[in-house]
Enzyme design. Structure first.
Site, PDB file in Angstrom:
ATOM      1  N   LYS A 267       0.925  -1.261  -0.070  1.00  0.00           N
ATOM      2  CA  LYS A 267      -0.148   0.243   0.036  1.00  0.00           C
ATOM      3  C   LYS A 267       0.853   1.133   0.179  1.00  0.00           C
ATOM      4  O   LYS A 267       1.840   1.251   0.507  1.00  0.00           O
ATOM      5  CB  LYS A 267      -0.854   0.147   1.209  1.00  0.00           C
ATOM      6  CG  LYS A 267      -1.963  -0.863   1.417  1.00  0.00           C
ATOM      7  CD  LYS A 267      -2.696  -0.986   2.803  1.00  0.00           C
ATOM      8  CE  LYS A 267      -3.945  -1.926   2.656  1.00  0.00           C
ATOM      9  NZ  LYS A 267      -5.093  -1.746   1.842  1.00  0.00           N
ATOM     10  N   ARG A 341     -10.035 -11.888   2.434  1.00  0.00           N
ATOM     11  CA  ARG A 341     -10.923 -13.061   1.941  1.00  0.00           C
ATOM     12  C   ARG A 341     -10.075 -14.332   1.951  1.00  0.00           C
ATOM     13  O   ARG A 341     -10.761 -15.533   2.132  1.00  0.00           O
ATOM     14  CB  ARG A 341     -11.430 -12.821   0.240  1.00  0.00           C
ATOM     15  CG  ARG A 341     -10.132 -12.289  -0.668  1.00  0.00           C
ATOM     16  CD  ARG A 341     -10.521 -11.761  -2.068  1.00  0.00           C
ATOM     17  NE  ARG A 341     -10.768 -10.240  -1.782  1.00  0.00           N
ATOM     18  CZ  ARG A 341     -10.940  -9.526  -2.655  1.00  0.00           C
ATOM     19  NH1 ARG A 341     -11.529  -9.742  -4.025  1.00  0.00           N
ATOM     20  NH2 ARG A 341     -11.274  -8.107  -2.194  1.00  0.00           N
TER      21      ARG A 341
HETATM   22  N1  BES Z   1      -7.842  -3.789   4.639  1.00  0.00           N
HETATM   23  C1  BES Z   1      -8.039  -3.290   3.267  1.00  0.00           C
HETATM   24  C2  BES Z   1      -9.352  -2.789   3.253  1.00  0.00           C
HETATM   25  C3  BES Z   1      -9.523  -1.467   3.905  1.00  0.00           C
HETATM   26  C4  BES Z   1      -9.595  -0.289   3.165  1.00  0.00           C
HETATM   27  C5  BES Z   1      -9.961  -1.482   5.061  1.00  0.00           C
HETATM   28  C6  BES Z   1      -9.489   0.917   3.643  1.00  0.00           C
HETATM   29  C7  BES Z   1     -10.093  -0.286   5.813  1.00  0.00           C
HETATM   30  C8  BES Z   1      -9.831   0.938   5.000  1.00  0.00           C
HETATM   31  C9  BES Z   1      -8.085  -4.732   2.290  1.00  0.00           C
HETATM   32  O1  BES Z   1      -7.261  -5.889   2.748  1.00  0.00           O
HETATM   33  C10 BES Z   1      -7.640  -4.275   0.972  1.00  0.00           C
HETATM   34  O2  BES Z   1      -6.467  -3.757   0.995  1.00  0.00           O
HETATM   35  N2  BES Z   1      -8.286  -4.511   0.146  1.00  0.00           N
HETATM   36  C11 BES Z   1      -7.937  -3.948  -1.126  1.00  0.00           C
HETATM   37  C12 BES Z   1      -8.781  -5.088  -2.387  1.00  0.00           C
HETATM   38  C13 BES Z   1      -8.279  -4.822  -3.695  1.00  0.00           C
HETATM   39  C14 BES Z   1      -6.762  -5.213  -3.751  1.00  0.00           C
HETATM   40  C15 BES Z   1      -9.080  -5.648  -4.409  1.00  0.00           C
HETATM   41  C16 BES Z   1      -8.728  -2.660  -1.433  1.00  0.00           C
HETATM   42  O3  BES Z   1      -9.861  -2.362  -1.036  1.00  0.00           O
HETATM   43  O4  BES Z   1      -8.124  -1.820  -1.997  1.00  0.00           O
HETATM   44 MN    MN Z   2      -5.291  -5.589   2.096  1.00  0.00          MN
END
Ligand code: BES
Ligand code: MN
Ligand code: ZN
Length: 490
Positions: A267, A341
């Protein structure tokens, strides 16, 4: 009317409610606790409050010196808005705002309990919540910043509403437990520590607990949890906590990523610290099973909670790796940041072995939840009927979950060139729903299922509002316990 508490010299603040009327603010309720608030005192209060500009608008705060005849230091009036729109959630919010404003106060007494004892108590407890274990003497709260020590709720007669009060207090404590877990930083809360703390709470409450460490996870084939956890020096866990209360069985699953860097699909740095909240689903289901036991719900509730830290390293899983979820489904990990997931799927299949009637999973799963519904509205997906029921109950308790679809046409976008499934679609459309469709593949046959995406609602990155402070919110603990109640009442 009788009351169980005396307003005396050691009482700092009397907290009253104000509703808006055409003739200005009025004290509510207008018919309770005459011996504390006689008609004359009530009128004097309204008069003085009007003089300093109080209107009674929802969550407005006005503090005035106590009028003659009231043996308290000051009166805090909190707005409730218009009387005909007044519901439990507004009382909870107003009590929360008041609870926060009482910082530094020793003892407060309130008449809000005359409107709805349970809602008032929940609001005060939740609003007064603080989290300070990581402040040294240098920044510890000063006496005037510390939460109110004691709030007394006026009731019509001794013993009135004891059950409502017990429920409110127990529920608020469960919410606080979930908040504490979320607010504990990732330096201090990693999978083994999270599992140990949850185990300690569960055993103290007399619940059945099982913890699988990395060796047990390996031996039993939990490929999703292991794949996500393998980039971290702090190995993953799976914890199961059971409250045995009856024949009907509910499985709760919660995402327990103690920190989500994204892994190799790392990230950006901006706001990454908020990923300390990525175990909000786990925190909520652990707190909920403890609460179900405390309230002796006549159903069996098992929380199955996968815990891992998603880190990039030489041992981390790579984009393109294939792993085998518990139960045998193979997955091509296209994006290591779609890790929730992967750990949830293992846990759902494991939970299915108990043959539950209902399965509810809770996760801070997608940024797409925030895009679709904003920071305060959980997305609720699942089997149609149960999904709608969970969303309705969530609205009733003020957590405001909203039903969302799982469009069948999106499913094909989770196909992989080499494995049973890919963990992401090749596009960003309907990201929250695509994650839901991934999980749907692992819902045991014939089980009623609800999936709650609380990416935004579990963690408040803005300023305090109502009974919610900064940081962990405890959402959706109150939805979950209300759903369990609803199932127990079937
Ligand atoms: N933990 C994150 C989701 C999240 C984002 C929680 C902002 C709280 C605040 C999750 O693991 C994630 O990174 N999801 C990705 C999925 C994508 C790669 C399909 C996302 O939402 O960008
Ligand atoms: Mn994630
Ligand atoms: Zn995550």
């Amino acid at each position: 009317m009788a009351r169980t508490v005396d307003i005396g010299a050691d009482t700092d603040v009397l907290v009253i409610g104000l509703v808006t009327t055409d003739d200005g603010p009025a004290v509510a309720p207008d018919d309770a606790f005459d011996d504390v608030l006689s008609a004359e005192v009530r009128a004097a209060l309204a008069e003085q409050l009007r003089a300093v500009g109080a209107k009674g608008k929802a969550e407005e705060l006005t503090r005035i010196p106590a009028p003659a005849g009231l043996d308290v230091t000051s009166v805090l009036a909190v707005g409730l808005g218009s009387a005909d729109k007044l519901d439990a959630e507004q009382i909870r919010k107003s009590a929360g705002v008041a609870g926060r404003a009482l910082a530094g106060v020793g003892t407060a007494v309130t008449t809000l309990s005359g409107l709805d004892l349970g809602a008032a108590a929940e609001g005060f407890y939740l609003g007064a919540y603080t989290f300070t274990p990581f402040r040294s003497g240098k920044s510890a709260p000063k006496p005037d910043e510390q939460p109110v020590r004691r709030v007394e709720f006026l009731v019509p007669e001794p013993g009135f509403g004891e059950e409502a009060l017990f429920r409110a207090q127990s529920t608020a404590e469960a919410v606080a437990t979930a908040r504490d877990f979320v607010n504990t930083p990732p330096s201090h809360l990693y999978p083994a520590e999270f599992a140990a703390r949850a185990q300690q709470l569960a055993e103290a409450a007399g619940l059945e607990v099982e913890v699988l460490d990395e060796k047990a996870l390996e031996a039993q084939g939990f490929g999703g949890i292991l794949g996500v956890g393998k980039g971290s020096s702090r190995p993953p866990r799976l914890i199961r906590i059971t409250h045995r209360g009856g024949a009907k069985k509910v499985a709760l699953i919660g995402k327990g990523i103690t920190f989500d860097t994204g892994g190799i699909s790392i990230k950006p740095a901006a706001n990454m610290e908020n990923m300390t909240s990525d175990m909000g689903g786990a925190a909520a289901v652990i707190a909920t099973v403890l609460l179900a036991a405390r309230l002796s719900l006549p159903i069996t509730v098992t929380a199955t909670v996968p815990m891992a830290e998603n880190m990039p390293s030489a041992t981390a899983q790579r984009p393109g790796d294939v792993l085998t979820q518990y139960g045998g489904t193979t997955v091509e990990v296209i994006n290591t940041d779609a890790e929730g997931r992967l750990i949830l799927a293992d846990a759902m299949v494991r939970a299915g072995e108990d043959e539950p009637d209902y399965l509810i999973d809770v996760a801070t799963l997608t940024g797409a939840q925030l895009v679709a519904l904003g920071t305060r509205t959980p997305g609720v997906m699942g089997t149609d009927e149960f999904r709608d029921r969970v969303a309705r109950v969530s609205q009733e308790v003020g957590e405001n979950g909203w039903a969302m679809p799982l469009p069948a046409e999106l499913r094909a976008d989770l196909n992989s060139k080499i494995a049973d499934l890919a963990n992401v679609t090749p596009h960003r459309n309907g990201g929250m729903l695509a994650a839901g469709l991934y999980l749907k593949e692992f819902v045991p046959e014939g089980v009623q299922w609800a999936h709650l995406d609380v990416a935004g609602p579990a963690y408040n990155t803005g300023g305090p509002f109502g009974y919610i402070g900064k940081g962990g919110t405890g959402v959706p603990v109150r939805t979950l316990i209300a759903v369990l109640d609803d199932i127990a009442a079937e």
